[in-house]
Design a protein around this motif. Structure first.
Motif, short mmCIF file in Angstrom:
data_model
loop_
_atom_site.label_atom_id
_atom_site.label_comp_id
_atom_site.label_asym_id
_atom_site.label_seq_id
_atom_site.Cartn_x
_atom_site.Cartn_y
_atom_site.Cartn_z
N LEU A 62 -7.33 35.56 56.53
CA LEU A 62 -8.45 35.10 56.44
C LEU A 62 -9.74 36.07 56.20
CD1 LEU A 62 -10.99 32.77 56.26
CD2 LEU A 62 -10.95 33.55 59.12
N ARG A 63 -10.38 36.10 54.82
CA ARG A 63 -11.03 37.41 53.91
C ARG A 63 -12.91 36.82 54.30
NH1 ARG A 63 -7.35 39.18 55.27
NH2 ARG A 63 -5.81 40.84 54.03
N LEU A 64 -13.04 36.45 54.91
CA LEU A 64 -14.66 35.57 55.51
C LEU A 64 -15.72 36.13 53.76
CD1 LEU A 64 -15.02 35.61 58.96
CD2 LEU A 64 -14.69 33.48 57.11
N ALA A 65 -15.71 37.65 54.45
CA ALA A 65 -15.90 38.68 53.43
C ALA A 65 -16.03 38.29 51.47
CB ALA A 65 -15.97 39.75 53.82
N GLU A 66 -14.93 36.91 50.99
CA GLU A 66 -14.88 36.45 49.60
C GLU A 66 -15.11 35.52 49.97
OE1 GLU A 66 -10.93 38.09 48.40
OE2 GLU A 66 -11.28 39.91 49.45
#
Length: 187
Positions: free
Chosen positions: A96-100
């Motif tokens: 999970l890469r929320l910043a993307e």
């Protein structure tokens, strides 16, 4: 910090202890609130990057979010009662890469779910996605994360079943993300 030297029979110091001052929190702070505050301090995340919403405002914010996105104001899990259109899929937390998923310059709300007195309680923070991502990566103390546009244009939910769900303007972005993961093009 103060140092204490203990000597025995005028000999050289035997024990050298460092005294540190521990930050104390109000008694009404839950484990999650203390943990988020501690992590922010450790990572030097400033209040201009991420801060808890004033306790006098959280209820209005929460009501606006549920009114806009949920079919049931009393639902424990908003992801079970989201209004259409939505899109969701399974994703492992390490991937999970929320910043993307959120514009780095957009200030948004973050709601973290915690059980308090056998009821669901959302603690609401506001700030930017990058510092929030750093903090949440260090914390394992949540059942559901909501990231919500302050304009109420979209909502992203990540739950304890590792399901990532998005509404409205985030649907296409989540579909692209799922395709990248399935194709092995996601780090």
């Amino acid at each position: 910090m103060a140092e204490i030297n203990e000597t025995i029979n005028n000999s050289t110091p035997r024990v050298k202890l460092k005294m540190i001052r521990l930050k104390t929190y109000p008694n009404n702070w839950t484990d999650l609130r203390v943990e988020i505050n501690r992590i922010c301090e450790e990572l030097s995340v400033s209040s201009s990057e991420l801060k808890e919403v004033n306790l006098n405002h959280w209820q209005d914010i929460e009501e606006k979010i549920w009114k806009k996105f949920s079919n049931d104001r009393n639902s424990r899990w908003i992801w079970e009662t989201l209004r259409n259109p939505t899109y969701g899929f399974y994703i492992d937390f390490p991937k999970l890469r929320l910043a993307e998923l959120v514009d780095h310059s957009e200030q948004v709300w973050f709601l973290l779910d915690e059980t308090v007195n056998e009821k669901t309680k959302f603690w609401i923070y506001e700030g930017f996605i990058e510092p929030f991502s750093k903090v949440i990566w260090e914390s394992g103390h949540f059942d559901e994360i909501l990231i919500v546009s302050k304009k109420l244009e979209w909502l992203i939910s990540y739950n304890h079943h590792d399901i990532l769900v998005g509404t409205e303007k985030k649907i296409a972005q989540l579909q692209q993300l799922e395709s990248k993961i399935k194709a092995g093009n996601w780090r």
